[in-house]
Scaffold this motif. Sequence first.
Motif, short mmCIF file in Angstrom:
data_model
loop_
_atom_site.label_atom_id
_atom_site.label_comp_id
_atom_site.label_asym_id
_atom_site.label_seq_id
_atom_site.Cartn_x
_atom_site.Cartn_y
_atom_site.Cartn_z
N ASN A 8 0.82 -1.21 0.00
CA ASN A 8 0.00 0.00 0.00
C ASN A 8 0.85 1.26 0.00
O ASN A 8 0.58 2.20 -0.75
N LEU A 9 1.91 1.29 0.80
CA LEU A 9 2.67 2.53 0.99
C LEU A 9 3.78 2.73 -0.02
O LEU A 9 4.05 3.86 -0.43
N ILE A 10 4.46 1.65 -0.45
CA ILE A 10 5.55 1.84 -1.40
C ILE A 10 5.40 0.99 -2.67
O ILE A 10 6.22 1.09 -3.57
N GLY A 11 4.37 0.13 -2.72
CA GLY A 11 4.06 -0.55 -3.97
C GLY A 11 4.86 -1.80 -4.28
O GLY A 11 4.73 -2.35 -5.37
N VAL A 12 5.69 -2.27 -3.37
CA VAL A 12 6.45 -3.51 -3.58
C VAL A 12 6.34 -4.36 -2.33
O VAL A 12 6.18 -3.84 -1.22
#
Length: 229
Positions: free
Chosen positions: A59-63
């Motif tokens: 959610n926060l950094i996509g990985v």
Amino acid sequence: GREFLSFQPVSNPVVPDVGGHAFVKNPIDAFILKRLLDQGLQPAPPADPRTLIRRLYMNLIGVPPTPEQVDAYLSDSSPRSTQKLIDQLLHSPAYGERWGRHWLDVARYADSNGLDENLAFGNAWRYRDYVIRAFNEDKPYNQFLIEQLAGDEIENPTQASIAATGYFRLGQWDDEPVDRLKAKYDDLDDIVATTSQTMLGLTVNCARCHDHKIDPIPQADYYKMVSFF
């Protein structure tokens, strides 16, 4: 249909009384829980730690987290382990890359002008990096908009605020128009459309040809925006 949410005055709604439910940790939770209960539903149970860390990373950094990052989180028994992880991810440069993409999408960011020849915009990356830094620096939203619309006209312009005005050079640009005057106003229409939809939540560009049938925008207001740009 005319009671636009964006036109309503800001107010403090009454927080629903949900009887001290354990799910409620802040007032927003009370609104969510009230809607669930009205539908005969209960909140989902808390996620297990292994699922939670994956959700936070995605959610926060996509990985997803690496196995080492998962092991470090699972072995941290402190009561603030989750809060520490959230703070760490929010301070990661990848946060701006992950969430800045949403603004770049609505601002019609691309590295070229599209159309037949698809010529490269050699300095478009400066605007892209400005957006990423704005998210990572938690730049105030009003300042974020002002810099894009008039970053070269503000009292003390900076390299960042000038890069922000790259907003005007994005989108499709016809470099070999058959009708130059029409192409000019098509370009202006693109700016009006993007600005109104992205920053005002209104489809002002529909009034290019007639008073708007849905949004409360007369044709005269459309051309006022065109003249401004």
